[in-house]
Design a protein around this motif. Structure first.
Motif, mmCIF file in Angstrom:
data_model
loop_
_atom_site.group_PDB
_atom_site.id
_atom_site.type_symbol
_atom_site.label_atom_id
_atom_site.label_comp_id
_atom_site.label_asym_id
_atom_site.label_seq_id
_atom_site.Cartn_x
_atom_site.Cartn_y
_atom_site.Cartn_z
ATOM 1 N N UNK A 11 0.860 -1.382 0.053
ATOM 2 C CA UNK A 11 -0.061 0.048 0.087
ATOM 3 C C UNK A 11 0.776 1.141 0.057
ATOM 4 N N UNK A 12 0.231 2.288 -0.668
ATOM 5 C CA UNK A 12 0.862 3.581 -0.473
ATOM 6 C C UNK A 12 0.589 4.316 0.806
ATOM 7 N N UNK A 13 -0.344 3.640 1.573
ATOM 8 C CA UNK A 13 -0.720 4.419 2.894
ATOM 9 C C UNK A 13 0.558 4.135 4.031
ATOM 10 N N UNK A 14 1.018 5.598 4.336
ATOM 11 C CA UNK A 14 2.124 5.748 5.226
ATOM 12 C C UNK A 14 1.829 6.494 6.232
ATOM 13 N N UNK A 15 2.704 6.616 7.200
ATOM 14 C CA UNK A 15 2.234 7.286 8.454
ATOM 15 C C UNK A 15 3.482 7.864 9.006
ATOM 16 N N UNK A 16 3.297 8.445 10.302
ATOM 17 C CA UNK A 16 4.234 9.193 11.259
ATOM 18 C C UNK A 16 3.683 9.174 12.517
ATOM 19 N N UNK A 17 4.887 8.821 13.424
ATOM 20 C CA UNK A 17 4.703 8.698 14.839
ATOM 21 C C UNK A 17 4.555 10.206 15.673
ATOM 22 N N UNK A 18 3.546 10.384 16.342
ATOM 23 C CA UNK A 18 3.289 11.626 16.944
ATOM 24 C C UNK A 18 3.471 11.623 18.500
ATOM 25 N N UNK A 19 3.226 12.849 19.135
ATOM 26 C CA UNK A 19 3.356 12.760 20.545
ATOM 27 C C UNK A 19 1.848 12.063 21.078
ATOM 28 N N UNK A 20 2.088 10.737 21.524
ATOM 29 C CA UNK A 20 1.045 10.106 21.900
ATOM 30 C C UNK A 20 -0.125 9.832 20.982
ATOM 31 N N UNK A 21 0.432 9.463 19.420
ATOM 32 C CA UNK A 21 -0.386 9.595 18.481
ATOM 33 C C UNK A 21 0.196 8.977 17.166
ATOM 34 N N UNK A 22 -0.534 8.670 16.126
ATOM 35 C CA UNK A 22 -0.228 8.730 14.982
ATOM 36 C C UNK A 22 -0.834 9.405 13.628
ATOM 37 N N UNK A 23 -0.127 9.827 12.709
ATOM 38 C CA UNK A 23 -0.851 10.204 11.498
ATOM 39 C C UNK A 23 -0.627 9.215 10.489
ATOM 40 N N UNK A 24 -1.841 8.919 9.664
ATOM 41 C CA UNK A 24 -1.617 8.220 8.639
ATOM 42 C C UNK A 24 -2.191 9.021 7.430
ATOM 43 N N UNK A 25 -1.546 8.736 6.461
ATOM 44 C CA UNK A 25 -1.520 9.427 4.923
ATOM 45 C C UNK A 25 -2.131 8.501 4.007
#
Length: 327
Positions: A11-25
């Motif tokens: 998949x092209x879905x990627x993400x990034x770890x955040x402060x107590x969370x996650x961003x998914x694109x």
């Protein structure tokens, strides 16, 4: 076994770890999921431009554009997650009566400017630390080498290789140092949850805590792998550039390194895409190994609560059209 591998979706879905969370694109939507201070999970959609410019589709150019846009979006999400993670915490009531400073007011009114400046500052620090510092160290070393040896082609190659090795060492030390900062270990665990959740989705399994736990926290299509490729490719590009341009002094050498950064990023992005598509190939597996090895530092094993946040972020971006996010 080969049938199972070929059935796994990339998949092209990627993400990034955040402060107590996650961003998914995802291909059409982006979201952040953050564990608030009261224990609940906050989910919100991140604005995503539906228009893709012509240059974002051009090989060797698209990598730089996508990298910068992701950096800006990631910086915004990181700052937003820091605010959300404090919501509902006991200390919130105590801070409620605090007066907003003039600086806070200005930054809130010019938030987009702040995000852009933060992203640009991040790029400048990275260039200074991973590009210019290794060059400076090798440049100082040349002062102790006799001129007749320094003028030879083989010595120029040796110096560029030494500079590249220094670049990799500084990058690794940076990661190890970052891992020792208080709170970063939790960010790395969210990073691990992001990878495991994407792997579970790619395997076609339901996104449950138990299913996700079974998957590896190491993923070949990761930002850490991209950064390693950038540093590795820079060794080859700078060596070739120095041999073609020849001895031009310190300013020419610095200018060469700065000018070729977009070219290096573009090449690295295309290599990452190719390796990601052919990760069952022996050579591609070999190219992916250093990035996977570095992920031992930049990821951690998540607990159930962290995985729940990753699931929430992932479910918000899965497209209706199953083919629209194929790598």
């Amino acid at each position: 076994m080969s049938e199972n591998k070929s059935a796994i979706k990339k998949t092209t879905i990627g993400g990034q770890a955040l402060i107590e969370g996650i961003m998914m694109v995802g291909p059409t939507r982006s979201s952040i999921a953050v564990r608030k201070g009261d224990g609940t999970i906050h989910i919100e959609e991140v604005a995503q431009s539906e228009r893709v410019t012509f240059f974002e589709k051009v090989p060797f150019i698209r990598g730089c554009i996508r990298f910068y846009k992701m950096l800006v979006k990631g910086t915004d999400a990181l700052m937003r997650s820091a605010d959300i993670s404090e919501e509902g915490a006991p200390k919130e009531e105590a801070e409620e009566g605090k007066k907003e400073s003039a600086l806070d007011k200005y930054l809130n009114e010019h938030y987009n400017v702040l995000i852009t400046l933060s992203a640009v500052l991040g790029i400048l620090i990275s260039v200074g630390l991973f590009i210019l510092l290794p060059w400076l160290i090798t440049f100082i070393a040349t002062k102790f080498i006799p001129q007749e040896i320094l003028a030879t082609t083989w010595m120029q190659v040796v110096l560029n290789l030494a500079e590249g090795v220094l670049r990799l060492i500084i990058f690794y030390c940076y990661l190890k140092f970052s891992a020792r900062i208080e709170g970063i270990d939790r960010v790395w665990r969210y990073h691990g949850a992001e990878h495991k959740t994407i792997a579970c989705y790619e395997a076609g399994e339901p996104l449950t805590v138990e299913n996700i736990k079974k998957h590896s926290r190491f993923h070949p299509r990761c930002g850490t792998s991209f950064m390693f490729l950038v540093l590795a490719v820079s060794i080859l590009i700078y060596t070739i550039a120095e041999l073609i341009i020849g001895e031009g002094g310190a300013l020419v050498s610095i200018a060469t390194r700065l000018i070729f950064i977009p070219i290096i990023c573009g090449i690295s992005f295309e290599i990452l895409r190719f390796v990601g598509r052919h990760d069952d190939n022996g050579i591609c597996k070999l190219l992916a190994k250093p990035g996977l090895w570095l992920q031992k530092t930049t990821t951690g094993e998540p607990d159930d609560a962290i995985i729940e946040v990753a699931i929430a972020a992932m479910q918000a971006v899965i497209p209706e059209d199953a083919e629209s996010d194929v790598w």
